[in-house]
Design an enzyme around this catalytic site. Structure first.
Site, short mmCIF file in Angstrom:
data_model
loop_
_atom_site.label_atom_id
_atom_site.label_comp_id
_atom_site.label_asym_id
_atom_site.label_seq_id
_atom_site.Cartn_x
_atom_site.Cartn_y
_atom_site.Cartn_z
N ASP B 51 -27.05 103.16 44.62
CA ASP B 51 -26.87 103.22 43.17
C ASP B 51 -25.46 102.86 42.74
O ASP B 51 -24.53 102.85 43.56
CB ASP B 51 -27.12 104.65 42.69
CG ASP B 51 -28.56 104.84 42.28
OD1 ASP B 51 -29.32 103.86 42.27
OD2 ASP B 51 -28.93 106.00 41.96
N TYR B 112 -26.50 110.15 55.25
CA TYR B 112 -25.64 110.15 54.07
C TYR B 112 -24.71 111.36 54.13
O TYR B 112 -25.06 112.39 54.71
CB TYR B 112 -26.47 110.29 52.79
CG TYR B 112 -27.18 109.03 52.34
CD1 TYR B 112 -26.56 108.14 51.48
CD2 TYR B 112 -28.47 108.75 52.76
CE1 TYR B 112 -27.21 106.99 51.03
CE2 TYR B 112 -29.14 107.60 52.34
CZ TYR B 112 -28.49 106.72 51.47
OH TYR B 112 -29.13 105.60 51.04
#
Lengths: 259, 259
Positions: B51, B112
């Site tokens: 994103d 992540y």
């Protein structure tokens, strides 16, 4: 009331500390925040005039309010200022200082660090925050050269040409080079620095590592007072003002900055 | 020829990985650099669609050249690409992969990290790079909650509403919270993640620390498949794609990514 602010900032987006016509300065952002907090313009005086792109972890500035300004507890000034500052500038702490205190003239010692990212491939997260130098540097050789620079000398050879300062004698208290993995940090402390002096000192240490100068050449470079004999002026992005000290001997005058 | 690139980027200035109409994307910058290197447009396929504002330390993408493209040694592709990329994107390494390799479909595991700067006063050097959370968080309580999330579950409650994914079952291999001084890092690895899943998982761990949920509530939140039962979606700035693995069991197929 006179407050002493301890400020950190990422200098990338700014034309330096000092207000200038051609760019946004740190001082301008501080003045705007102070006016928002105190409801009127407040004089702000910094400890130093950092250049465009130079960073600070421990910048000091005084903020003077008038008799009719709102009385804000000293430690709350930092919090209030941060509500009106951009995300790349923050007041870390605030305290009250005597009216006679001057954040530049009263400095006893300043420390700068210069960060060199010494690795073949650049790191996107260090863009604008360290000098990317791809060829391997020899920190031991740089430290050998650094020893010759410590002390009281005429540093005219290490001042940007065009500067109008006439007294070019300064005292370097310590100068050392440390490698941590791919990051080389040059740390220098002194009673004051000439224009671009830290960047030229670092460029000179790099020149020694590269074999363009030897450690033993340093006394002759100093004695020459000739800018062209020293190393290059390394870029602003690697430079950080890391400590400003107002200590006077052993006395604790209420605004002494402790580490 | 098909090259696999390992890329790191600071996502702040970009609208995300994927090419979009309303902003500059990482993919667009990679395509421009590849065209400059190979003299013609080269298809570039990424491992993920990060994103806007999300960072990557280990993003993988393939770059396909035509039969008439210049032959560049695999390890030199990274160097050549970096000459044409902005300072906040860098190709860290490059290697050749088989024609059939797909950088998204062949992923076996992704990791992540979400970074929370947990301190009262924000740090200008972490602006856009960590989530500033001023109230003290309890990493032990967050870890207790994290244990309930590990494993294969239907994570519909942890997916941004409006996503059109129908299979919401994913496997989380590990999820842990570590504090180092003022920095809290949430590290999660899994076989894949739903839209905003890592940011919602982190928001849920924060909700547990804040006492809005208990660790023991987590199974019911998962079972509800109701987005409103989980925590907030924390901001993109703290999120880093830190590892992408193509390992297949014990075989080493020539492009296995080692840590």
């Amino acid at each position: 009331m006179k407050y002493l602010l301890t400020i950190s900032y990422d200098g990338r987006r700014y034309c330096g500390y000092q207000v200038q016509k051609n760019g946004v300065s740190i001082q301008e952002m501080l003045c705007k925040a102070a006016e928002a907090v105190f409801g009127r313009p407040c004089p702000i005086t910094g400890c130093s005039r950092t250049d465009s792109g130079v960073h600070a972890l421990d910048f000091k500035a005084t903020l003077e309010t008038g008799d009719d300004s709102p009385r804000i507890p000293a430690d709350k000034v930092a919090v209030a200022m941060n509500c009106h500052l951009p995300e790349d500038i923050a007041v870390q702490s605030s305290c009250v200082v005597p009216e006679g205190f001057h954040p530049r003239y009263d400095v006893k010692e300043k420390e700068y660090q210069y960060r060199i990212h010494n690795v073949p491939t650049r790191d996107p997260f260090l863009a604008g925050r360290a000098y990317h130098y791809p060829r391997k540097l020899d920190e031991n050789e740089m430290n050998r050269a650094a020893e010759w620079l410590v002390g009281t000398h005429d540093f005219a050879a290490f001042m940007a040409s065009g500067s109008d300062v006439t007294d070019t004698v300064r005292t370097i208290y310590s100068l050392g080079v440390v490698r941590e993995g791919d990051m080389i940090t040059v740390t220098v402390s002194g009673n004051g620095f000439l224009y671009n002096m830290v960047r030229i000192l670092t460029g000179t240490l790099i020149a020694v590592s590269e074999g363009k100068l030897t450690a033993e050449d340093i006394p002759a470079v100093i004695a020459s007072k000739d800018r062209s004999r020293a190393g290059i002026t390394v870029p602003a992005c690697g430079l950080y003002l890391t400590r400003v000290t107002y200590e006077k001997g052993d006395s604790d005058d209420g605004f002494r900055e402790k580490e």
